[in-house]
Design an enzyme around this catalytic site. Structure first.
Site, PDB file in Angstrom:
ATOM      1  N   ASP A 247      -8.709  -9.712   0.799  1.00  0.00           N
ATOM      2  CA  ASP A 247      -9.086  -9.000   2.027  1.00  0.00           C
ATOM      3  C   ASP A 247     -10.460  -9.429   2.550  1.00  0.00           C
ATOM      4  O   ASP A 247     -10.842  -9.067   3.664  1.00  0.00           O
ATOM      5  CB  ASP A 247      -9.061  -7.477   1.801  1.00  0.00           C
ATOM      6  CG  ASP A 247      -7.641  -6.919   1.873  1.00  0.00           C
ATOM      7  OD1 ASP A 247      -6.750  -7.632   2.344  1.00  0.00           O
ATOM      8  OD2 ASP A 247      -7.429  -5.769   1.455  1.00  0.00           O
TER       9      ASP A 247
ATOM     10  N   SER B  45      -7.584  -2.355   6.218  1.00  0.00           N
ATOM     11  CA  SER B  45      -6.926  -1.788   7.404  1.00  0.00           C
ATOM     12  C   SER B  45      -6.398  -0.384   7.121  1.00  0.00           C
ATOM     13  O   SER B  45      -5.789   0.240   8.009  1.00  0.00           O
ATOM     14  CB  SER B  45      -5.741  -2.669   7.823  1.00  0.00           C
ATOM     15  OG  SER B  45      -6.179  -3.958   8.128  1.00  0.00           O
TER      16      SER B  45
ATOM     17  N   THR C 177       0.859  -1.155   0.000  1.00  0.00           N
ATOM     18  CA  THR C 177       0.000   0.000   0.000  1.00  0.00           C
ATOM     19  C   THR C 177       0.906   1.220   0.000  1.00  0.00           C
ATOM     20  O   THR C 177       2.098   1.085   0.180  1.00  0.00           O
ATOM     21  CB  THR C 177      -0.864  -0.068   1.291  1.00  0.00           C
ATOM     22  OG1 THR C 177      -1.507  -1.334   1.302  1.00  0.00           O
ATOM     23  CG2 THR C 177      -1.852   1.036   1.410  1.00  0.00           C
TER      24      THR C 177
END
Ligand code: GLY
Length: 556
Positions: A406, A436, A364
């Site tokens: 996910d 998250s 990410t």
């Protein structure tokens, strides 16, 4: 004046934050940070800069961004409005609850991470354009032009990205379009400093600049995506693409010692868990207990253990599951959750379940932007793993994500980050998978003070927590707050991961004596998280790229 600082390596004192009067951008790519600052120099605001930086990252930070991805964008406007744009991927309409299970009901390894079925319907283009339209001041073409130039004319490949490409050649070789993008025209690997040009991506960007969302979700780009899906056996259809819309959501809010916390709501678990953990820490004298002490780490681990246990049961896409945000983020609930806290002994994760609630009526990258007018943007975006599904859409020049992992493939079976979940995060057509990612803005006296966020899968939330606690409780400046060693606990598996040299031997011994027996020093990557952050200082703005990686901060 344009200022630019590339980050160095992790050291005991953090890097000196970049200081600027009129605007700052911190991102994983120094080139993309400069794009954002140029936009502000020519009159754009922080939202314009964040959007232009986002598009530029799709070109310069190839392992993570591209377009077949998603992100969360948290905006604080100069007028005081706070909004969250959720452009999380959705499960394709053909997705099913048990699509990753075999006939015996067992999870088939790799199906949700390294197969065409791992690909979710992407949201980035819709989200960035929606944010620009609602809160930006420049045209779509102006925002995308720097990215088009970088893709068309190329840029010298930074050393770290060249290394990433070289180390994945075997995986890229399995998909000809991927190898073609990430190798030189003669098939040889790129070296640091080589000019990296992406003509197909430039053409895709030009279509988006010209036609807006239709340049991606319809027409030629959609045709290329659907053709690729048909060839590799993926589920994303023209209907999925045409139907995708990002969502504007109400941010999660909390308070922590005279500061307001504004963070991303579900389908992120980040904002809820962050506020919940800060609530659990507030009654405790963190400053008095000291940075890095066994007592502080123990308290933080126990807060993390309980919050992540709640994540597994209570959090999912709010459009499909009624997430009890108000209850989970209340101060009373935090006190109740920590009622069994023992300052001298670790709890066992096996004995900690999700809180009982009464019914209520992983790769990410993160960008932080602030401008002088008081606009602030926290933007986190990802393909999931580094290089996502490692498949480039032939002719379109961008990678496919592998975000379907996910979701909970099966109740309480861990995903790639070891996270577990139940029915709240089960697969359903058109549903967004739990994340998250935690883009966060901390307000002081009502104004944006700290803008932060991070990559790192399940460790994102605890990274953001530690940056905030370092700044507020330990009084660290931005450089130290970001650079300070980190640790992480997520309830299950019951272990604490710590950065290399992150805790002293005597602190480790004290924690082990309390029962934190599984203290694992991480051996992968350059540490936990990559929290490129910005902060308002008394005389201006500061920004810092996390020294764990080769990002850059730029200012005006
Ligand atoms: N893809 C990692 C996350 O959103 O948490």
């Amino acid at each position: 004046m344009l200022l630019c600082v590339a980050a160095g390596t992790l050291h005991a004192a953090g890097p000196t934050p970049l200081f600027a009067q009129n605007g700052v951008v911190a991102s994983r790519s120094p080139i993309a940070s400069e794009v954002g600052v140029e936009i502000m120099r020519t009159g754009g605001n922080a939202v314009d800069a964040a959007v232009a930086t986002g598009f530029a990252l799709a070109v310069t930070y190839a392992s993570v961004v591209f377009f077949f991805v998603w992100g969360f964008l948290l905006i604080h406007t100069a007028e005081g409005e706070v909004v969250a744009n959720d452009h999380r991927e959705k499960a394709p309409l053909a997705a099913t609850h048990d699509m990753y299970l075999d006939e015996e009901g067992e999870v088939v390894e790799g199906l949700s991470t390294a197969s065409p079925l791992a690909v979710g319907v992407p949201g980035t283009v819709d989200g960035l354009l929606a944010a620009l339209e609602r809160h930006g001041t420049i045209s779509r073409r102006e925002a995308i032009a720097p990215a088009v130039r970088l893709a068309r004319d190329g840029f010298p490949l930074p050393h770290d990205i060249a290394q990433q490409l070289a180390s994945r050649r075997e995986a890229f070789a399995e998909h000809p379009a991927t190898l073609a993008v990430f190798s030189k025209p003669d098939g040889e690997p790129f070296a640091a400093g080589d000019l990296f040009r992406q003509p197909d991506l430039a053409a895709t960007l030009e279509r988006i600049a010209e036609q807006g969302r239709d340049g991606f979700y319809q027409g030629e780009t959609a045709d290329l995506i659907v053709r690729e899906m048909e060839q590799i056996g993926g589920l994303v259809t023209r209907e999925d693409l045409a139907a995708y819309r990002s969502a504007w959501r109400e941010p999660v809010r909390g308070t922590y010692r005279e500061h307001e916390i504004v963070a991303m709501p579900p389908p992120s678990s980040g904002g809820v868990l962050l506020v919940q953990m800060l609530n659990m820490l507030e009654p405790f004298d963190v400053r008095g207990s000291g940075f890095g002490s066994a007592a502080t780490i123990h308290r933080m681990i126990e807060a993390e253990r309980r919050a992540y246990a709640d994540r597994a049961v209570h959090l999912g896409d709010p459009d499909f599951y009624d997430v009890p945000i108000g209850l989970l983020t209340s101060k009373d609930y935090a006190l109740e959750r920590l009622a069994d806290f023992n300052p001298k002994a670790a709890s066992s994760s096996d004995d900690v379940a999700a809180g009982q609630l009464p019914p209520e009526g992983p790769e990410t990258t993160h960008v932080s932007v602030m401008d002088a007018a008081g606009n602030a943007v926290a933007y986190t975006t990802t393909l999931n793993f580094s290089f996502g599904a490692k498949m480039v859409v032939t002719g379109a020049g961008f990678l496919l994500n592998n975000e379907m992992d996910d979701f909970s493939a099966r109740p309480f079976t861990p995903n790639a980050y070891g996270l577990i979940g139940g029915e709240a995060n089960a697969i359903a057509p058109g549903k967004r998978m739990l994340s998250s990612m935690t883009p966060t803005i901390v307000l002081k006296e009502g104004k944006p003070w700290l803008v932060t966020g991070s990559p790192g899968g399940s460790t994102i939330i605890t990274t953001v927590l530690q940056v905030i606690v370092n700044a507020i409780d330990h009084g660290m400046d931005l450089g130290d707050a970001v650079a300070a060693p980190r640790f992480h606990h997520q309830w299950q598996p019951n272990r604490v991961i710590v950065e290399r040299h992150g805790i002293s031997p005597d602190t480790r011994a004290l924690l082990e004596a309390m029962g934190h027996e599984q203290l694992v020093e991480i051996r992968w990557g350059r540490g936990i998280g990559d929290a490129n952050s910005a902060m308002r200082a008394p005389a201006g703005l500061t920004a810092v790229a996390d020294p764990r990686n080769a990002g850059g901060a730029a200012g005006l």
